[in-house]
Each structure stands twice: as structure tokens, then as C-alpha cells.
Design a protein around this motif. Structure first.
Motif, PDB file in Angstrom:
ATOM      1  N   MET A 954     -38.812  -7.162  15.912  1.00  0.00           N
ATOM      2  CA  MET A 954     -39.792  -7.181  14.822  1.00  0.00           C
ATOM      3  C   MET A 954     -41.189  -7.451  15.375  1.00  0.00           C
ATOM      4  O   MET A 954     -41.357  -8.257  16.289  1.00  0.00           O
ATOM      5  N   VAL A 955     -42.183  -6.757  14.803  1.00  0.00           N
ATOM      6  CA  VAL A 955     -43.587  -6.999  15.104  1.00  0.00           C
ATOM      7  C   VAL A 955     -44.308  -7.181  13.775  1.00  0.00           C
ATOM      8  O   VAL A 955     -44.204  -6.327  12.887  1.00  0.00           O
ATOM      9  N   ALA A 956     -45.002  -8.311  13.628  1.00  0.00           N
ATOM     10  CA  ALA A 956     -45.784  -8.588  12.415  1.00  0.00           C
ATOM     11  C   ALA A 956     -47.256  -8.687  12.812  1.00  0.00           C
ATOM     12  O   ALA A 956     -47.608  -9.427  13.735  1.00  0.00           O
ATOM     13  N   THR A 957     -48.117  -7.934  12.138  1.00  0.00           N
ATOM     14  CA  THR A 957     -49.549  -7.953  12.474  1.00  0.00           C
ATOM     15  C   THR A 957     -50.344  -8.669  11.392  1.00  0.00           C
ATOM     16  O   THR A 957     -50.073  -8.534  10.189  1.00  0.00           O
ATOM     17  N   TYR A 958     -51.335  -9.472  11.854  1.00  0.00           N
ATOM     18  CA  TYR A 958     -52.250 -10.174  10.966  1.00  0.00           C
ATOM     19  C   TYR A 958     -53.686  -9.796  11.357  1.00  0.00           C
ATOM     20  O   TYR A 958     -53.890  -8.975  12.272  1.00  0.00           O
ATOM     21  N   VAL A 962     -50.916 -10.994  16.448  1.00  0.00           N
ATOM     22  CA  VAL A 962     -49.720 -10.140  16.397  1.00  0.00           C
ATOM     23  C   VAL A 962     -48.537 -11.004  16.806  1.00  0.00           C
ATOM     24  O   VAL A 962     -48.583 -11.670  17.852  1.00  0.00           O
ATOM     25  N   HIS A 963     -47.492 -11.029  15.981  1.00  0.00           N
ATOM     26  CA  HIS A 963     -46.305 -11.833  16.279  1.00  0.00           C
ATOM     27  C   HIS A 963     -45.142 -10.927  16.690  1.00  0.00           C
ATOM     28  O   HIS A 963     -44.837  -9.948  16.004  1.00  0.00           O
ATOM     29  N   ILE A 964     -44.527 -11.275  17.789  1.00  0.00           N
ATOM     30  CA  ILE A 964     -43.299 -10.601  18.247  1.00  0.00           C
ATOM     31  C   ILE A 964     -42.146 -11.543  17.923  1.00  0.00           C
ATOM     32  O   ILE A 964     -42.137 -12.697  18.370  1.00  0.00           O
ATOM     33  N   ILE A 965     -41.175 -11.106  17.169  1.00  0.00           N
ATOM     34  CA  ILE A 965     -40.012 -11.934  16.826  1.00  0.00           C
ATOM     35  C   ILE A 965     -38.773 -11.259  17.395  1.00  0.00           C
ATOM     36  O   ILE A 965     -38.467 -10.102  17.066  1.00  0.00           O
ATOM     37  N   ASP A 966     -38.078 -11.939  18.268  1.00  0.00           N
ATOM     38  CA  ASP A 966     -36.880 -11.406  18.910  1.00  0.00           C
ATOM     39  C   ASP A 966     -35.669 -12.176  18.384  1.00  0.00           C
ATOM     40  O   ASP A 966     -35.586 -13.393  18.528  1.00  0.00           O
ATOM     41  N   TYR A 967     -34.731 -11.486  17.712  1.00  0.00           N
ATOM     42  CA  TYR A 967     -33.554 -12.142  17.165  1.00  0.00           C
ATOM     43  C   TYR A 967     -32.541 -12.409  18.280  1.00  0.00           C
ATOM     44  O   TYR A 967     -32.332 -11.568  19.152  1.00  0.00           O
ATOM     45  N   LYS A 968     -31.895 -13.532  18.199  1.00  0.00           N
ATOM     46  CA  LYS A 968     -30.760 -13.832  19.062  1.00  0.00           C
ATOM     47  C   LYS A 968     -29.625 -14.321  18.177  1.00  0.00           C
ATOM     48  O   LYS A 968     -29.857 -15.005  17.175  1.00  0.00           O
ATOM     49  N   THR A 969     -28.412 -13.988  18.563  1.00  0.00           N
ATOM     50  CA  THR A 969     -27.270 -14.385  17.750  1.00  0.00           C
ATOM     51  C   THR A 969     -27.158 -15.907  17.673  1.00  0.00           C
ATOM     52  O   THR A 969     -27.003 -16.480  16.606  1.00  0.00           O
ATOM     53  N   SER A 970     -27.281 -16.569  18.837  1.00  0.00           N
ATOM     54  CA  SER A 970     -27.124 -18.014  18.847  1.00  0.00           C
ATOM     55  C   SER A 970     -28.140 -18.668  19.769  1.00  0.00           C
ATOM     56  O   SER A 970     -29.095 -19.294  19.336  1.00  0.00           O
ATOM     57  N   ASN A 971     -27.966 -18.493  21.082  1.00  0.00           N
ATOM     58  CA  ASN A 971     -28.770 -19.202  22.078  1.00  0.00           C
ATOM     59  C   ASN A 971     -30.208 -18.684  22.123  1.00  0.00           C
ATOM     60  O   ASN A 971     -30.439 -17.478  22.159  1.00  0.00           O
ATOM     61  N   ILE A 972     -31.201 -19.594  22.129  1.00  0.00           N
ATOM     62  CA  ILE A 972     -32.601 -19.187  22.276  1.00  0.00           C
ATOM     63  C   ILE A 972     -33.266 -19.980  23.395  1.00  0.00           C
ATOM     64  O   ILE A 972     -34.386 -20.474  23.257  1.00  0.00           O
TER      65      ILE A 972
END
Length: 1015
Positions: A954-958, A962-972
Motif C-alpha cells: 500500500m502507498v498513501a499520499t498526503y 508519502v506512506h509505504i505500508i507493508d503488511y506482514k502476517t505476524s512478525n514485524i
């Protein structure tokens, strides 16, 4: 000439010689596979010509143009051998042709007799189908506008909430079926509705007793009550009783039988619980007739419009031409008599494939005509063209009414193959009432081939049993099948059992697996030649060219109305091999598309593409259709650039088709903007099938691959028959369906009726009974397909199958073969049972690396089809690597992770995790305040001569971030993902140089968010 002299002069057997000298008014010759029917027919023509018959008195009708040309060549050859060169030179202009070609020439010569223009033309079938849809859609729109209450009510009942597409296609299909027999205005509602026995207690009793007689004894009282209720509902008795429906007893009934019985009884139990009565059944049939009146009204209106269109354009279909031929003969007795006098010898090849219209023509020539000799040659076991209106019933009727001489000696196949075919079909085709054929009745073949000795172990039947982990759940696996066949062919070459690739052929029921065979054989370095009509839409090029045309229109108009279409078409053109624009360039254009210029959204289109589109637009506005295509092809250098992509030859056929159809549409006054819109719709309409006959190189040293339909009449040295496990196509429908056995089947809905549930159950039962009748009819042709396939090889036959635990459903060729004890017929030493998968895991990686436009489904095939215990998997360079062996636990975790990612990708707000995610605070920002959000964003950039690519979740722009959001199932744990996230930041920094780029890791399982960069 005596039979013995004919045998001696032409090298025929007894039966063939009898056919040649026969002088019956009508003679039918059932000719089994490889029995020399063409040789017999050719010899009869040659013999008659040599003994003084006039060539102009012959009418020889074949099923295909190829067969007509082959017959002409063979007749010419025989005549030249007899020093009749002058006669041989006349063969090309003789009446030896397909029925369609003969009918077309006849109608052109006599068109004025029925008020037609002699310049009558045949229109491309794809064009016609598209025009038919347009006409039917216009009729439906007129109904909506004019508010014809009764027909409007019908449309309310049968159309989807969002589209009338399905009913349009269904109505056209019903129309095509009905006009095979007579004009639409001659039909009544009563003859189109089949009132059938819905419950049939006797049939149910027999079925249950066959499964488990013990069950029937245990539940005698329950079943007798059920049978009595069924008999009342079927009007076999007036004794109305209630269905009690006590609990069933299952003591000592095995689980398999129980499952079958429960499935069968469920239909009856569900409907009887609704407390329906006979009046309810009568009401459903009444409603069917009521709505059928509207169907006929629509079809009559459609028929009138179609006829007006054909008359206005003077363009027709083959079926129209055949009907015109018969109309001319019926309405002009002098022409009919002249035609009768003209032809003394009428020979019909592949008679089992003639339609009712063609049979009617033949009957007109025969009636009250004693000075005619009609020869019908064919084989009911090879009648496989019902979809082309073939009526095998005509062949069966002739067998009972005219003289018969059978050809039963097969000169093609080795004795072992013939013995196998006889043994297996004596068991399969053993019921004339059910299959139209009792194999023991005049269908048994003798072997006449002397090519292979009894000691040649390679001239035999072989079974290749594909490995499956669970025979109870085995499915058709085309990739594994292709590897089994490919590696077997390599082995046969190495052991000298075949001398060259061109000695081997592969047959499949249909073409769906052809792409897989091509890819696997390319991987195995086996040359392959596909011998089947080319599917024009088999690759994306037709869509790409349609996109160029539509993009050219939309660019010139430049408004917001079609902005999404313009953006889609631009990205498709820019990303293709024509320009190969990078993800970076396309993403920049995507960002710019959010900018407003005046009232219009801006799309930053590459100047080169823009200039070329303007030139195409100018052509659209001022040139002919042919010139539009020509300018597009030349401006975009399509011919030159497709050589860099896969399936080059396929794409050349598509370009050729587009040139051809351009002229056709000009004749219909479909030009300019309408032409572009038509091509765009044609390219994206999945209901339109476009085919182009392709010439094959018979001398090329490559394996031949084709389907069973196109193999008919051909022969192969060593043959693999594949797709045997693929289930027969079920008889399916959407809203309306017509079949000769079932009549009209209707899928009605009763949402606003107080008896909606009862009526719905009755209608479902009526529909299912009808579909079962259609399925039973289709089964006859399926088994004839199997016969055609098994009689193609000369030397060796390899059957490729996946064994199962149970074959009682009989819904595939494999089921029929195993159920009828194929392993008792085939020598045990000729059965290869694979104990592991042969497909190579590296095949998928090679396929993906070598084909820019590979189907996305390939990505999922590994998990579905492979043994994960010994496979390595690596992520792309911008992502974390998994280098360990994948065990079952990790495999399941990866699958769950994929599922969780999908939940987030598609915004499944029913999932609590998604709701919680969108409530989070992203370092002082809220997602709902973002200017734009991009999901599953692919990227690619070059760094120090290395290509870095990947996908950002996901990339969200303001305004300034700019925010990059990377999903992980569990461990971050940030340390594990630092390089990956840094590559994301570098890419986004190129696009947003003046904004702060922040990266976040989000744990889906723990609902935890962590800012990683910058800290």
C-alpha cells in the motif's frame, strides 16, 4: 463387369467390389474406420467413367473442402493411369464439392426465381453474431421504451438485475435451434413445452435397488409411501396421500452406498416437504406457456429484422443458402425436373453428418425418380458434428429402408489395435436404444493391415497411468499429462520404437490444454506442430489493436466521459511490446491523471504514442476501414515489433483477420467511428469465437497435436490420446435453452408469489429433467468421439489416464474405459503406473522468465500441483528471501498469509482486521485523509545496472508525505525487512522528490503497526 474382375482390376475386397458394381436406386454403405471408404467411392466414380458414364451426370457431395479436393486428386490420378487425360482434366470443374459450395453456386445461378439478387454473398460468422446481438438488444430496448406489459413482464422474469446480456444470447440460441426445422411463425407454444413424468417411481425403485437392495428392504414402508406420493403427482393414481418422511434406517449400509442414496433422495425429499399438489405442477406448466408466448413474439420480431437486414445487404449464412436451394426446387418444378435429369449418380460422403436441410434436398432428387443411383457412405460411430446441425438419425433411418453393404475390414490399424477397439466397444456401445448403436450388430471390424508383425511389441496398446496422491480426489492435471507424454516420446525415440518426431501425434478432446502442451514441449525441447484451426483471439493482440483504435478516438475527443477507458487503453498500448514503457513511466502517468485541466482530467501520454494516435484518428475520420487498419499497423510498426514477443504466427493471423473484416464491414456501411466501436466490442466479447484455417507442414519433423474433431479422416503412426480424465461437459443453461430431446427449458423465478418456494422447486425439477435428457443425448456423441480417437493410430496407441477409486459416475472417457475392464484387455506389461510426479518445478520459473505475458494463474499452480516437501522458493530481489525447505507448516502459513493479504487488498470490511487497520494512526496521519491510496503497486527501477522490482502492499499520499505500508502476517521485526523497505523508499523518492517518504510495517495477526524509516 463381374465382382471378380473389379477386385482384380482395382485391388478391392469383396464388399468394396460389391459397392462399385451395385446399381440400386439407393445404397447405404456403413464404413467403419480405416475401411477404405474413400478408395471405394473414388473407384466407383472411376469405374463408371471408364465404362462410359458422363461426368456431367455426377454429383458428389463431401463434408469438407479438403475431402472434396482429395477426392478430385485421386480420381484424376486414377483416370490418368488409365490414359484418360482429357477426362481427368475436366475433374476440377466437375460437381465434386461440399454441399455448401454446390448450394451457393446453384442459388447464385437461380436467385431471381425466388426474388433474390444473384450477387448474393456469405457474411463472416463472427460479424453476423455481433449484428444479431445488436438486433436482439434493440428489440428488447424497444420493449422497455414502448412498455409492452406482457413482454416486459417476461423480461422482468428472465433478465439479470444488472444486464440483459444472458437473455440476449439465450434468445438467439433458441432461435437458431428452432429455424433448423421450420420458420419461427409456424411454431406454437404447446409443441415447444414438453410435459414430462417428473417423479417416475418405477425408475427410482430400480435405481435404489441397483445400489443397495438391503437398503430398500430396511426402508420398505418409507419407500412405499414415497412411491405412492410420486405416483399421485405423476397422475398415475388419484389416491392422494401425505408424505410421512420418517427417519431412514442405515444399519449395515456401506458409506459409499449411503452417500449415493442420500444424494438421490434429497431432490424428492426437499420438494415433497413443500406439500405441493398436482395443481401446482399444472400451474408451473401454464406459466411456462404464458411466458413462451412472449418468447415467440420476440423471436418473430427478431426474425423479421434479421430478414430485412439480410435482404437490404444481400448477405446471408450457409443455412440460408441451403434453404434457398430447397425453396427454388420446391417452387419451380421445371428446375427440379431439370436437376433430376441432370444428375444420374449422386454420391454422398460422410452421410452421417448431413443436416435435415441437406437430407430434404436429396429426397427431392430421389422422389419419383427411377433413373438415379444414390450412394450414401458413412459411419454412425463417427457422427461427431451435432454442433454443425448434423442429424445422425437420417443415417439410422436409411439403414432400415434401403439396400446395405457394409465395409468392415480396417486397413489402417494393427491387429492388436483393432482387437482392442472391438473388445472395448462391444462393452461400451451395447444398447441401441440408449446409444443408437449396438456394436455387435454389424459394427465389428476385421484387421486388414499387413504393416506390423505379431512379434513387434511396439505395435500395441499402452496405458500411461499418471501419478496422483489421492485417487479418491484425482483431478485432470494437464501439466503433468504433458510431461508424461513428452518424456515418453523422448524415450520412444531413444529406444528406436519411433524413428522421428513426425511419426507421433497427440489427440485431445478439446483445445484447452494446447497452450500447456506447447509450453511444456518447448521446455523439454520437443518440436510441436498444432494442427487445428487458429483461434484468432488466442492471444491479446486483437485486443491491443482494438485498444489502439479506441485510444485514438478518445484522445481526439478529450473529455471525461471515457477517461477510465482511455487510461486503460493507453497503459495497455504503452506497456506492450510496441513501446515497452517502464512501470515508473506508467505510474507517473497514473499520478498525473489525478490533475484537473479545466474540467478535464489530465493523462500524461507519451508524445510518440500521441502523434501516432492522431494519425490513426485522421484515418478514422477520412479513410476506408482497410486504410484505417493499414495506417495503424504501419504507424505502430505492429508487424515489425511482434517478433519480439511470444506466439508471433498467431498474431500475424489476427492482423490478417482484421484486414479481411475491415472490407466486410465497409460493405455493411459500418465505417469510421462505428467501425472502431465494432472492432472494440468484437475483441472483448467472449461469446464471439473467431477462427482461421491454418495450413500445416506435413514434412516438418515435429509431433502433431490436434483435437479429436479435426483428426477425423486422418491417421497417425503412433498416437497418444490425452484429456481422457476431463469430465464431459455438463448440459448447462442460463435462462432459456432449447434441445431436440428436451424441448424448451426455462429458468423461472417466483420472488413475488406466495407459492414461490413450491413453484421454484417444481421448475427446478422440470429443468433438471430436461438437462438430463440433453446430457443423455450428448453422451452418444461423446462416446462416438472416443471411437474416432481410438481408431486413428496405425501402429501404437497410448492412453494417458489418471486412475481413480470409483468409476460408477461415468462422466469421463477414463470412467468408461476402466468401468469396462480396460486393464483386462491391455497386457499388464504395457501398463505404466507412475509412482511420482514427472513435472519439473523449474518449468514454472522458466515459463515465467521467458514469457512477459504469461497467465497469472501460473503463480498458483505450484501450490496446487506440486510436492512442496522438496521445492525451494525465492522471493523477488526487493523482497525477503525464503531459502529453507518448505515443510507443511510453513506451506500452510504462507497460504494463510496470502489469504490475509487478499482480505486487505480487496477491503473486506466484514473482517475485523480490516476495520481495525483503517482506524490506526500513521505517525499522526489518518488514512481517510490521504489524497490517494494505491494497493498492490508494482514497481521497477535500475540501480548500478541491476534491475530492482517488486510489489508494494500500500502507498498513501498526503500533501507533504508519502506512506509505504507493508503488511506482514505476524512478525514485524524491522531488521529482517530493512533492505526491502529501503528499495521501496528509493523508488517512491524518484516520483515524489519533494515529499517525506515514511515506511511502516503492519502485523495483520497482532494488529500492530511500527514506523521503520525514518526513525
Amino acid at each position: 463387369m463381374t465382382k471378380e474382375k473389379v477386385i482384380s482390376e482395382y485391388g478391392l475386397n469383396d464388399a468394396q467390389a460389391l459397392v462399385v458394381i451395385d446399381k440400386s436406386k439407393e445404397l447405404i454403405v456403413p464404413a467403419g474406420a480405416g475401411s477404405g471408404k474413400t478408395k471405394t467411392l473414388v473407384t466407383k466414380v472411376v469405374h463408371l467413367l471408364k465404362t462410359g458414364a458422363d461426368l456431367d451426370k455426377f454429383l458428389v457431395l463431401t463434408f469438407t473442402k479438403k475431402a472434396a479436393n482429395e477426392m478430385k486428386e485421386r480420381i484424376k490420378h486414377e483416370l490418368k493411369k488409365a490414359n484418360l487425360d482429357a477426362l481427368a482434366n475436366k475433374i476440377d470443374s466437375s460437381n465434386i464439392s461440399t454441399f455448401d459450395a454446390y448450394a451457393y453456386n446453384f442459388v447464385k445461378q437461380n436467385a431471381s426465381l425466388i426474388g433474390l439478387d444473384s450477387n448474393i454473398e456469405l457474411l463472416d460468422q463472427a460479424v453476423f453474431f455481433s449484428l444479431k446481438k445488436q438486433i436482439m438488444s434493440e428489440i428488447i430496448m424497444d420493449i422497455y421504451l414502448n412498455n409492452n406489459s406482457k413482454i416486459y413482464e417476461f423480461l422482468e422474469m428472465f433478465t439479470d438485475k444488472t444486464s440483459d446480456e444472458s437473455i440476449v444470447n439465450d434468445l438467439i440460441s433458441v432461435y437458431e435451434k428452432l429455424i433448423e426445422k421450420k420458420n419461427i411463425n409456424e411454431y406454437s407454444t404447446t409443441e415447444l413445452i414438453k410435459k414430462r413424468v417428473l417423479f417416475d417411481s418405477a425408475e427410482l425403485r430400480e435405481t435404489l435397488e441397483d445400489i443397495s437392495y438391503e437398503f430398500c428392504l430396511l426402508n420398505d414402508e418409507y419407500l412405499e409411501n414415497l412411491y405412492e406420493v410420486m405416483d399421485y403427482l405423476d397422475s398415475k393414481t388419484d389416491n392422494k396421500i401425505d408424505f410421512i418422511g420418517k427417519r431412514l434406517k442405515w444399519t449395515e449400509i456401506d458409506s459409499y452406498s449411503r452417500k449415493k442414496i442420500e444424494k438421490i433422495l434429497k431432490t424428492y425429499k426437499d420438494i415433497l416437504k413443500t406439500n405441493l399438489d398436482r395443481e401446482d405442477i399444472d400451474e408451473v406448466y401454464r406459466l411456462q406457456e404464458y411466458y413462451l408466448e412472449s418468447v415467440l413474439d420476440i423471436l418473430n420480431a427478431y426474425d423479421e429484422k434479421i430478414l430485412r437486414f439480410k435482404e437490404a445487404t444481400n448477405k446471408y449464412e450457409f443455412n440460408d443458402i441451403a434453404n434457398f436451394l430447397n425453396k427454388i426446387l420446391k417452387e419451380n418444378k421445371d428446375i427440379l425436373n431439370r436437376t433430376k435429369n441432370r444428375f444420374k449418380y449422386v454420391f454422398v460422403d460422410e452421410y452421417q453428418d448431413t443436416s435435415s436441410v441437406q437430407s430434404e434436398f436429396l429426397e427431392m432428387l430421389i422422389e419419383n425418380n427411377n433413373d438415379i443411383n444414390v450412394l450414401y457412405v458413412g459411419d454412425i460411430k463417427q457422427s461427431i458434428y451435432k454442433f454443425r446441425n448434423a442429424k445422425p438419425e437420417t443415417f439410422i433411418e436409411k439403414l432400415d429402408t434401403v439396400n446395405v453393404i457394409s465395409l468392415s475390414t480396417n486397413y489402417r490399424s494393427s491387429k492388436r489395435i483393432i482387437d482392442f477397439v472391438n473388445d472395448i466397444f462391444l462393452k461400451i456401445l451395447n444398447n441401441k436404444e440408449k446409444y443408437d448403436i449396438d456394436y455387435s450388430d454389424n459394427h465389428y471390424m476385421q484387421s486388414g493391415s499387413k504393416l506390423f508383425s505379431e512379434d513387434d511389441s511396439s505395435a500395441d496398446i499402452f496405458i500411461e497411468e499418471i501419478y496422483t496422491e489421492d485417487p479418491a480426489k484425482s483431478k485432470y492435471d494437464a501439466v503433468e499429462e504433458a510431461f508424461v507424454v513428452g518424456l515418453k516420446i523422448k524415450g520412444l525415440l531413444e529406444t528406436k520404437k519411433v524413428s522421428a518426431y513426425k511419426d507421433v501425434a497427440i489427440l485431445s478432446r478439446n483445445t484447452t490444454s494446447f497452450k500447456i502442451f506447447k509450453d511444456v514441449f518447448k521446455y523439454l525441447n520437443i518440436p510441436l506442430q498444432v494442427q487445428v484451426d487458429q483461434q484468432i483471439k488466442s492471444s491479446y493482440l486483437l485486443k491491443l489493436m482494438a485498444n489502439i483504435l479506441m485510444l485514438s478516438l478518445d484522445i481526439a475527443v478529450n473529455n471525461n466521459d471515457n477517461f477510465k477507458r482511455k487510461r486503460f487503453n493507453y497503459f495497455s498500448v504503452a506497456r506492450s511490446e510496441l513501446f515497452q514503457k517502464s512501470d515508473y513511466e506508467l505510474f507517473k502517468a497514473l499520478i498525473d491523471s489525478n490533475t484537473l485541466v479545466g474540467n478535464n482530467r489530465k493523462l500524461d501520454i507519451d508524445k510518440e504514442i500521441l502523434n501516432k494516435c492522431y494519425k490513426v484518428y485522421e484515418a478514422i475520420m477520412s479513410k476506408t476501414n482497410y486504410e484505417i487498419i493499414d495506417i495503424m499497423v504501419k504507424e505502430f510498426q505492429i508487424f515489425e515489433k511482434i517478433i519480439y514477443a511470444t506466439n508471433k504466427s498467431d498474431k500475424e493471423y489476427q492482423i490478417e483477420y482484421l484486414y479481411n473484416i475491415a472490407s466486410t464491414l465497409s460493405d455493411l456501411n459500418i465505417m469510421g467511428k462505428r467501425f472502431v466501436e465494432y472492432i472494440y466490442e468484437l475483441a472483448y466479447d467472449d461469446n464471439v469465437t473467431l477462427k482461421l484455417s491454418v495450413l500445416q507442414d506435413e514434412e516438418e519433423n515435429s509431433v502433431r497435436l490436434t483435437n479429436i474433431h479435426q483428426s477425423k479422416g486422418l491417421e497417425y503412426n503412433t498416437l497418444f490420446v490425452c484429456g481422457l480424465n476431463k469430465k464431459f461437459g455438463g448440459s448447462q443453461m442460463k435462462k432459456l435453452k432449447y434441445g431436440n430431446d428436451s424441448k424448451l427449458i426455462m429458468q423461472m423465478k417466483f420472488e413475488d408469489n406466495e407459492k414461490a418456494h413450491v413453484y421454484g422447486e417444481i421448475n427446478s425439477l422440470i429443468k433438471q429433467k430436461g438437462l438430463n435428457e440433453e446430457k443423455a443425448s450428448a453422451l452418444k456423441e461423446e462416446l462416438r468421439l472416443l471411437y474416432v480417437a481410438l481408431t486413428r493410430p496405425k501402429k501404437a496407441l497410448y492412453l494417458v489416464m489418471t486412475p481413480k477409486d470409483d468409476y460408477t459416475n461415468l462422466d469421463s472417457f477414463t470412467d468408461y474405459l476402466y468401468e469396462n475392464d480396460i486393464t483386462d484387455i491391455v497386457k499388464s506389461k504395457n501398463v505404466t503406473r507412475y509412482q511420482t510426479y514427472l513435472k519439473d518445478p523449474n518449468y514454472y520459473k522458466d515459463l515465467k522468465d521467458s514469457n512477459l505475458y504469461y497467465p497469472n494463474i501460473i503463480d498458483s499452480l505450484k501450490e496446487k500441483s506440486f510436492d512442496f516437501s522438496n521445492e525451494y522458493e525465492e522471493e523477488m530481489k526487493a523482497s525477503i528471501e525464503i531459502n529453507q525447505l518448505i515443510d507443511e507448516t510453513l506451506k500452510n502459513n504462507l497460504s494463510k498469509g496470502t489469504l490475509l493479504h487478499e482480505i486487505f487488498e480487496y477491503n473486506d470490511f466484514n473482517d475485523l482486521r480490516v476495520k481495525n487497520f483503517y482506524k490506526m494512526n500513521f505517525d499522526g496521519r489518518d488514512l481517510k485523509d490521504a489524497i490517494d491510496i494505491y494497493k498492490e503497486l508494482p514497481f521497477s527501477y535500475e540501480e548500478k545496472e541491476i534491475i530492482v522490482n517488486g510489489i508494494i502492499d500500500m502507498v498513501a499520499t498526503y500533501d507533504n508525505e508519502v506512506h509505504i505500508i507493508d503488511y506482514k502476517t505476524s512478525n514485524i521485526d524491522p531488521s529482517k525487512y530493512m533492505n526491502q523497505l529501503e528499495s521501496y523508499r528509493k523508488y517512491l523518492k524518484m516520483i515524489y522528490p519533494n515529499k517525506v517518504i515514511k515506511t511502516f510495517l503492519y502485523s495483520i495477526a497482532h494488529n500492530k503497526l511500527e514506523l521503520v524509516l525514518p526513525k
